[in-house]
Write a protein that holds these residues in place. Structure first.
Motif, PDB file in Angstrom:
ATOM      1  N   VAL A  53     -65.754  38.340  25.064  1.00  0.00           N
ATOM      2  CA  VAL A  53     -65.916  38.610  23.633  1.00  0.00           C
ATOM      3  C   VAL A  53     -67.388  38.474  23.262  1.00  0.00           C
ATOM      4  O   VAL A  53     -67.958  39.302  22.548  1.00  0.00           O
ATOM      5  N   ASP A  76     -69.853  41.454  22.146  1.00  0.00           N
ATOM      6  CA  ASP A  76     -70.540  41.331  20.862  1.00  0.00           C
ATOM      7  C   ASP A  76     -72.046  41.480  21.025  1.00  0.00           C
ATOM      8  O   ASP A  76     -72.746  41.845  20.079  1.00  0.00           O
ATOM      9  N   GLU A  81     -72.700  45.481  21.446  1.00  0.00           N
ATOM     10  CA  GLU A  81     -72.550  46.300  20.249  1.00  0.00           C
ATOM     11  C   GLU A  81     -73.860  46.432  19.462  1.00  0.00           C
ATOM     12  O   GLU A  81     -74.277  47.545  19.127  1.00  0.00           O
ATOM     13  N   ALA A  89     -56.415  44.568  16.195  1.00  0.00           N
ATOM     14  CA  ALA A  89     -57.811  44.577  16.644  1.00  0.00           C
ATOM     15  C   ALA A  89     -58.512  45.890  16.312  1.00  0.00           C
ATOM     16  O   ALA A  89     -59.725  46.004  16.470  1.00  0.00           O
ATOM     17  N   VAL A 102     -59.721  48.222  13.531  1.00  0.00           N
ATOM     18  CA  VAL A 102     -60.006  48.158  12.099  1.00  0.00           C
ATOM     19  C   VAL A 102     -60.826  49.379  11.691  1.00  0.00           C
ATOM     20  O   VAL A 102     -61.460  50.029  12.524  1.00  0.00           O
ATOM     21  N   LYS A 153     -63.960  50.989   9.635  1.00  0.00           N
ATOM     22  CA  LYS A 153     -65.281  50.654   9.126  1.00  0.00           C
ATOM     23  C   LYS A 153     -65.994  51.945   8.768  1.00  0.00           C
ATOM     24  O   LYS A 153     -66.220  52.787   9.627  1.00  0.00           O
ATOM     25  N   THR A 167     -62.833  51.180  14.442  1.00  0.00           N
ATOM     26  CA  THR A 167     -63.669  50.353  15.303  1.00  0.00           C
ATOM     27  C   THR A 167     -62.832  49.187  15.809  1.00  0.00           C
ATOM     28  O   THR A 167     -61.668  49.040  15.437  1.00  0.00           O
ATOM     29  N   ASN A 214     -62.314  45.026  16.695  1.00  0.00           N
ATOM     30  CA  ASN A 214     -62.666  43.620  16.501  1.00  0.00           C
ATOM     31  C   ASN A 214     -61.960  42.812  17.586  1.00  0.00           C
ATOM     32  O   ASN A 214     -60.777  42.487  17.472  1.00  0.00           O
ATOM     33  N   SER A 247     -62.111  39.815  18.487  1.00  0.00           N
ATOM     34  CA  SER A 247     -61.652  38.463  18.166  1.00  0.00           C
ATOM     35  C   SER A 247     -60.192  38.461  17.715  1.00  0.00           C
ATOM     36  O   SER A 247     -59.534  37.418  17.725  1.00  0.00           O
ATOM     37  N   LYS A 248     -59.676  39.634  17.331  1.00  0.00           N
ATOM     38  CA  LYS A 248     -58.290  39.731  16.877  1.00  0.00           C
ATOM     39  C   LYS A 248     -57.319  40.112  17.992  1.00  0.00           C
ATOM     40  O   LYS A 248     -56.124  40.270  17.752  1.00  0.00           O
TER      41      LYS A 248
END
Length: 340
Positions: free
Chosen positions: A36, A40, A43, A108, A110, A112, A117, A119, A121-122
């Motif tokens: 993760v 991150d 990106e 995950a 979402v 934008k 896109t 995420n 973390s989800k």
């Protein structure tokens, strides 16, 4: 293409191939969670390259508005590069979405700015190895991606080979390398198996993000070459041509260094330019006292480096001097950036 598994799983890849003790399970969870953080990191880096590419595309449009006849061949080539790169990036993004949807990880995904896109973390089951293998290996998306990367690399190299030299070809070949390889015991490992088969979902998503960044970087190399090949006829005026500045980022975190590249989109001037930070005397076109001369590469690119600038808004300006048919020409530039 550098294999992330060699970096992230060198000490613990065996954990994913056999039953784990409680201690090993904890280590596995920590390693998967680390992806993760790695993703991150990719990106924002990818966004910086996108920003640099967008600046170059904008420069093509600016020059095209000034001289359509002269700029059109180079602008058209740039648009073809963009089309191929976007197609490849979108294919990889679709692979990510397909993996998450098949794994029932819709939370995950979402929206934008109207686009889908991810995420990470989800993501609930970050260590899911079955779904990525199903999508990338069983459904052969890994093989398709391998061929698309190979074709894109071949397309870019053919465009610049023999024109700019071996350095750029070597860089592109390294970024877009999809070669299979043999293991230490002589066993065969395909590129797609090595990157996607029975690896955790988080690892596969991160690897795809890295490849997307490699594609954008290869695109950037060729765009710079195309822009540098805008040349002047004897009767073409220098008025309207601008110095191009490609910063590492317009917004930095405190402690980060600021970097930028400055150049002119005029190929025959690249070997005969001087680039300065500071101001010049308008009457003589000579540098004012205190102007700092930058080192210039063989491609006519000046490198700007500011070590760990303080928090707040920053700006700097400079200029490029070139001797054109015995006459000195000057192009000024300025850049603003923010440190938070």
């Amino acid at each position: 293409m550098k294999n992330l598994t060699a970096i992230m799983f060198a000490a613990g890849i065996a954990i994913f191939s056999h039953s784990c003790t409680p201690k090993e399970e904890k280590k596995q969870d920590e390693m998967v969670d680390a992806f993760v953080i790695v993703n991150d990191g990719f990106e924002p880096s990818n966004e910086v390259t996108d920003y640099s590419n967008d600046l170059i595309y904008s420069e093509f449009e600016k020059q095209y508005a000034i001289n359509k006849t002269k700029i059109k061949p180079w602008r058209d080539k740039a648009m073809i590069v963009k089309s191929h790169a976007d197609e490849l990036i979108n294919f990889m993004e679709d692979c990510k979405i397909r993996i998450l949807e098949t794994a029932s990880e819709q939370e995950a995904i979402v929206k934008k700015n109207g686009a889908r896109t991810i995420n990470l973390s989800k993501v609930d089951k970050k260590d899911n190895q079955i779904t990525p293998t199903q999508i990338m290996i069983d459904e052969e998306r890994g093989i398709q991606l391998k061929q698309k990367i190979h074709d894109f690399s071949d397309f870019l190299i053919k465009m610049i080979e023999g024109e700019r030299g071996n350095e750029s070809v070597t860089l592109i070949s390294g970024l877009l390398n999809v070669e299979d390889h043999m293991g230490e015991e002589g066993d065969f490992h395909s590129w797609e198996s090595n990157n996607f088969e029975y690896l955790p979902l988080m690892a596969v998503i991160t690897i795809l993000s890295k490849i997307q960044g490699d594609v954008r970087n290869a695109e950037n190399i060729v765009l710079r070459w195309l822009l540098s090949n805008i040349s002047m006829d004897d009767n073409q005026t220098l008025i309207g041509f601008c110095a191009v500045v490609c910063p590492s980022d317009a917004k930095l975190n405190y402690g980060e260094d600021f970097k930028a590249e400055v150049f002119l989109p005029l190929s025959q001037l690249n070997q005969n330019v001087e680039i300065y930070l500071g101001e010049f005397e308008k009457s003589t076109l000579e540098p004012k006292p205190g102007a700092k001369k930058l080192k210039v590469t063989d491609q006519g690119i000046g490198k700007v480096f500011i070590k760990k600038p303080a928090v707040g808004k920053h700006s700097f300006k400079g200029f490029i001097r070139a001797n054109v048919d015995g006459k000195i020409g000057v192009w000024d530039f300025s850049v603003d950036f923010l440190v938070e």
